[in-house]
Design a protein around this motif. Sequence first.
Motif, PDB file in Angstrom:
ATOM      1  N   LEU A 194       4.512  -2.626  -8.894  1.00 19.19           N
ATOM      2  CA  LEU A 194       5.648  -2.204  -8.375  1.00 19.19           C
ATOM      3  C   LEU A 194       6.643  -2.283  -9.834  1.00 19.19           C
ATOM      4  O   LEU A 194       7.349  -1.185 -10.108  1.00 19.19           O
ATOM      5  CB  LEU A 194       6.365  -2.954  -7.471  1.00 19.19           C
ATOM      6  N   SER A 195       6.531  -3.234 -10.413  1.00 17.53           N
ATOM      7  CA  SER A 195       7.308  -3.505 -11.561  1.00 17.53           C
ATOM      8  C   SER A 195       6.799  -2.767 -12.721  1.00 17.53           C
ATOM      9  O   SER A 195       8.030  -2.374 -13.558  1.00 17.53           O
ATOM     10  CB  SER A 195       7.179  -4.936 -12.142  1.00 17.53           C
TER      11      SER A 195
ATOM     12  N   THR B 259       1.520   3.001  -7.124  1.00 16.49           N
ATOM     13  CA  THR B 259       1.180   1.893  -6.447  1.00 16.49           C
ATOM     14  C   THR B 259       0.135   2.539  -5.287  1.00 16.49           C
ATOM     15  O   THR B 259      -0.849   2.137  -4.878  1.00 16.49           O
ATOM     16  CB  THR B 259       2.069   1.051  -5.974  1.00 16.49           C
ATOM     17  N   LEU B 260       0.782   3.453  -4.517  1.00 13.48           N
ATOM     18  CA  LEU B 260       0.198   4.058  -3.316  1.00 13.48           C
ATOM     19  C   LEU B 260      -0.993   4.816  -3.904  1.00 13.48           C
ATOM     20  O   LEU B 260      -2.070   4.870  -3.159  1.00 13.48           O
ATOM     21  CB  LEU B 260       1.416   4.779  -2.478  1.00 13.48           C
ATOM     22  N   ALA B 261      -0.894   5.473  -4.922  1.00 13.49           N
ATOM     23  CA  ALA B 261      -1.817   6.320  -5.610  1.00 13.49           C
ATOM     24  C   ALA B 261      -3.067   5.381  -5.821  1.00 13.49           C
ATOM     25  O   ALA B 261      -4.239   5.691  -5.618  1.00 13.49           O
ATOM     26  CB  ALA B 261      -1.572   7.069  -6.877  1.00 13.49           C
TER      27      ALA B 261
ATOM     28  N   LEU C  85       2.373  -5.428   1.230  1.00 10.24           N
ATOM     29  CA  LEU C  85       3.244  -6.194   0.234  1.00 10.24           C
ATOM     30  C   LEU C  85       4.057  -5.075  -0.253  1.00 10.24           C
ATOM     31  O   LEU C  85       5.498  -5.219  -0.551  1.00 10.24           O
ATOM     32  CB  LEU C  85       2.762  -7.128  -0.601  1.00 10.24           C
ATOM     33  N   ALA C  86       3.558  -4.035  -0.991  1.00  7.84           N
ATOM     34  CA  ALA C  86       4.380  -3.086  -1.972  1.00  7.84           C
ATOM     35  C   ALA C  86       5.592  -2.491  -1.185  1.00  7.84           C
ATOM     36  O   ALA C  86       6.614  -2.188  -1.810  1.00  7.84           O
ATOM     37  CB  ALA C  86       3.268  -2.191  -2.292  1.00  7.84           C
ATOM     38  N   ILE C  87       5.291  -1.893   0.077  1.00  7.52           N
ATOM     39  CA  ILE C  87       6.194  -1.278   0.617  1.00  7.52           C
ATOM     40  C   ILE C  87       7.280  -2.096   1.299  1.00  7.52           C
ATOM     41  O   ILE C  87       8.713  -1.650   0.859  1.00  7.52           O
ATOM     42  CB  ILE C  87       5.459  -0.497   1.962  1.00  7.52           C
ATOM     43  N   PRO C  88       7.439  -3.313   2.004  1.00  5.67           N
ATOM     44  CA  PRO C  88       8.541  -4.172   2.243  1.00  5.67           C
ATOM     45  C   PRO C  88       9.339  -4.303   0.795  1.00  5.67           C
ATOM     46  O   PRO C  88      10.513  -4.331   0.855  1.00  5.67           O
ATOM     47  CB  PRO C  88       7.742  -5.247   2.812  1.00  5.67           C
ATOM     48  N   VAL C  89       8.487  -4.703  -0.292  1.00  9.11           N
ATOM     49  CA  VAL C  89       9.300  -5.330  -1.622  1.00  9.11           C
ATOM     50  C   VAL C  89      10.076  -3.945  -2.204  1.00  9.11           C
ATOM     51  O   VAL C  89      11.014  -3.978  -2.664  1.00  9.11           O
ATOM     52  CB  VAL C  89       8.324  -5.633  -2.420  1.00  9.11           C
TER      53      VAL C  89
END
Length: 401
Positions: free
Chosen positions: A164-165, A172-174, A37-41
């Motif tokens: 993300l926010s 987030t990737l970490a 979810l994080a990458i598309p957002v």
Amino acid sequence: MSYLRSVMSRHFRLEVAFSAFLGSRFLSLLADQIALLAIPVAAYMMTGTVVWSGLALAIQWVPRIVLLPFLSRVVDLYPLRVQYLLVDSTRALLALLLVFTPSLALILLGAGVLSLLNGYAFVILECTVGTRFSRDALTRMQSRLQVIENLSRVLGPGIAGFALSAIGLPLTLAICSVLFVVAYSLGTIFFPHDIGEKVQTQTEGWLQNLRSSAHLLWSVRPLRRLAGLTLGLNFLDGVLTALMPALLVTRLGQSETVIGYLNSAGALTVILVMIVASKLASEKRVKVLGHGALAATIVAVSVVSTASSLTIFTLAYIVYLVANSVFVLYLRTERVRHIPIEHFGQVLGVLIAVILSAIPLSGLAVSLLSKVWSIDIIMLFSVMVASFVYGFSFFSTRVKK
């Protein structure tokens, strides 16, 4: 009597050890869902257009779909313990490298590789559960697997939205990298020795084995029906995932943090539903509920696409999450019954690749249709497509009397 006690004690130790092992796999599944979810957002937030978020979704899933059937054959050939350790360490390193990648294009490319490895890891897990237990134990273990898998599907996006926010995509990737490392460490500690052997040595060539698995998937009606139903649901889910930021931010005027709140509310609801389902569900009940859940997804997404208030949107979205989770429970339980154990990893890999193909198609559809249609029209179009696929899958696999 002593022999019976010995057998019962062994089964008890195996279930306890495997339950602890499932805890480590939950962290791995959670990291997968956060990244998905994080990458598309993040792509939408960085570019301000759903074209990039749709492309991000497609890039994440295409490598998994194309290459997973080939990787899945490895599951049947080598010890599972070694495969778990290799895939966890590789994913941790890759997620860490993406933290320091400045280019969005390179991040999306790395996300595609990460998604492939995540799919491979889940095939290993499904193979572990589906081939290492008696039928009675399989039902219990499969239920536990459904619980952690569904929890990760809902908790992951919720965590991704908040992260993300609050801290942005790199950190987030970490977090994903750390989760993979912890999963690797706990998996090493809790991996039950009784399930560490390889399944069976395959003698067919790679392409011949792939063709045989595809033929089996097509010839077994229950598997073909499951594949069709899940294709429709995944297309619907892919469109909703790609358009979620635009629906909330652009149409309803909400901030990105609302995505986290929504998924957290959905997570709590799904947790309660899955706990009840794992205690009360029987084969017949799960089948009825699974089919009913498909109808609920159509209604819920229709409401989401036309909702004019955040309250209505939230209620419909939570209904959708619950219905999606109930169907996934049915899918995971049902398909194990129809796949031969000697080809479990390969056939499962082909099945997963087939049903996941709807996700990049949905991302591509969003990217193309967003240039000519409004968000509402695209959502309603996805509902029509899913409804058609559901109906076709049911009627085309009926047994004629």
